[in-house]
Design a protein around this motif. Sequence first.
Motif, PDB file in Angstrom:
ATOM      1  N   ASN A   1      10.315  28.189  25.720  1.00 15.07           N
ATOM      2  CA  ASN A   1      11.525  29.020  25.754  1.00 15.07           C
ATOM      3  C   ASN A   1      12.765  28.203  26.138  1.00 15.07           C
ATOM      4  OD1 ASN A   1      10.016  31.281  25.047  1.00 15.07           O
ATOM      5  ND2 ASN A   1       9.715  31.914  27.181  1.00 15.07           N
ATOM      6  N   ASP A   2      12.568  27.173  26.992  1.00 14.47           N
ATOM      7  CA  ASP A   2      13.698  26.340  27.447  1.00 14.47           C
ATOM      8  C   ASP A   2      13.997  25.180  26.502  1.00 14.47           C
ATOM      9  OD1 ASP A   2      13.952  27.949  29.672  1.00 14.47           O
ATOM     10  OD2 ASP A   2      12.676  26.670  30.934  1.00 14.47           O
TER      11      ASP A   2
ATOM     12  N   THR B   1       4.555  25.313  19.176  1.00 11.81           N
ATOM     13  CA  THR B   1       4.435  26.703  18.733  1.00 11.81           C
ATOM     14  C   THR B   1       3.049  26.990  18.163  1.00 11.81           C
ATOM     15  OG1 THR B   1       6.805  26.698  18.196  1.00 11.81           O
ATOM     16  CG2 THR B   1       5.475  28.460  17.255  1.00 11.81           C
TER      17      THR B   1
ATOM     18  N   GLN C   1       4.615  28.459  27.804  1.00 11.26           N
ATOM     19  CA  GLN C   1       5.520  29.393  27.145  1.00 11.26           C
ATOM     20  C   GLN C   1       6.937  29.246  27.696  1.00 11.26           C
ATOM     21  OE1 GLN C   1       4.828  31.521  24.487  1.00 11.26           O
ATOM     22  NE2 GLN C   1       7.062  31.760  24.490  1.00 11.26           N
ATOM     23  N   GLY C   2       7.028  29.037  29.016  1.00 11.70           N
ATOM     24  CA  GLY C   2       8.332  28.823  29.644  1.00 11.70           C
ATOM     25  C   GLY C   2       8.986  27.539  29.149  1.00 11.70           C
TER      26      GLY C   2
END
Length: 376
Positions: free
Chosen positions: A143-144, A121, A139-140
């Motif tokens: 998110n996962d 982050t 970023q993906g």
Amino acid sequence: MRKIIFTGLGILLIIISIVLSKVIIDSKKTFKPKSEKVVKTVFTEVVENKTIPIVVTANGNLTAKQRVELYAEVQGVFNRSSKLFKEGQSYKQGETIISIDANEYSASVQSAKSNLFNQLTAVMPDLRLDYPDIYSKWQGYLNDFDMSKSTPALPEMTSEKEKFFISGRGILTSYYNVKNLEQRLSKYRIAAPFSGILTEALVTEGTLVRSGQKLGEFINPEIYELEVSISKTYTDLLKVGESVELTNLDDNSKYKGKVTRINGSIDQASQTVKAYIEVDDKNLREGMYLEANLDAKKEENAIEIDRSLLLEGNQIFVVRDSILDIIDVDPVYFSDKRVVLKNVPDGVTIMSKPLIGAYTGMAVKIYSEQPENTKG
């Protein structure tokens, strides 16, 4: 006068006694029994050479082909489960056999995962400004990222700048630290590698399990192997894949197996080679004692007789004109009770059963079965 008379009578009696005894002795006749010549009866058979299959007999105890010894690689309290950890308990493939309390260790894993997530982050703003072309894939990944699941593999880094940037932020070190902790966490649960049963249980639920401690043994009860030792004479005749007949000596049950492996080295002490026979049957159990009959080869122009008929010096008795004689033979294979012979002429009459006290030149009578008398 009186003495003279008695003396004369005494002498007369003595003379009469001597005469009578001589008459009796001369009249005695000695009867000598007539000795009869005893001719013993022998069992015989006429030799007819043929092809004799040589069957090598071996024996051993069944062992499970799939066997796992269960050891603890971590320390903790043995948790209770839906099934008791007892001998004879069955488990399906993938089912939990042993579960060790991992609450404390699991918390440390979550802490490490949280640290990795925070590091990711923290670098996202820099990635967005300095490396906008790779920002989307990271970023993906973020998110996962699921704290309750196993940490997914990091996105593939395609350039050196990207590798230096990610590595410089300590993300790679944190990632592999998390994967190492997750790998160790998985050792708190031992799952069944295949469907089978527990044959040995050395711990009970609620006890403290120590690292390196043996917990039990787990086997597949459907496939077994029989380890047998074969004389080196016949090892070149055995082949992998050959079918083998197995016999349970307790109840004479028959099973079919096949040779799956043959050891490449010879045991120096016994001069034998170990062969492994695979067999599967629902009636089999580990530890059962079985006898294997392996078809090694076929011997042409040979006969098979009882081992007790073979004399010292490799000779056997034959019957010629009701007289016993011996001939030389060539034994090519010995089993527990039988022997295979060569160089025995066709048509020769040989003894088929041992005769006590037999010797060369002995007169014998060949046994011929008589029909049984029918009772009215």
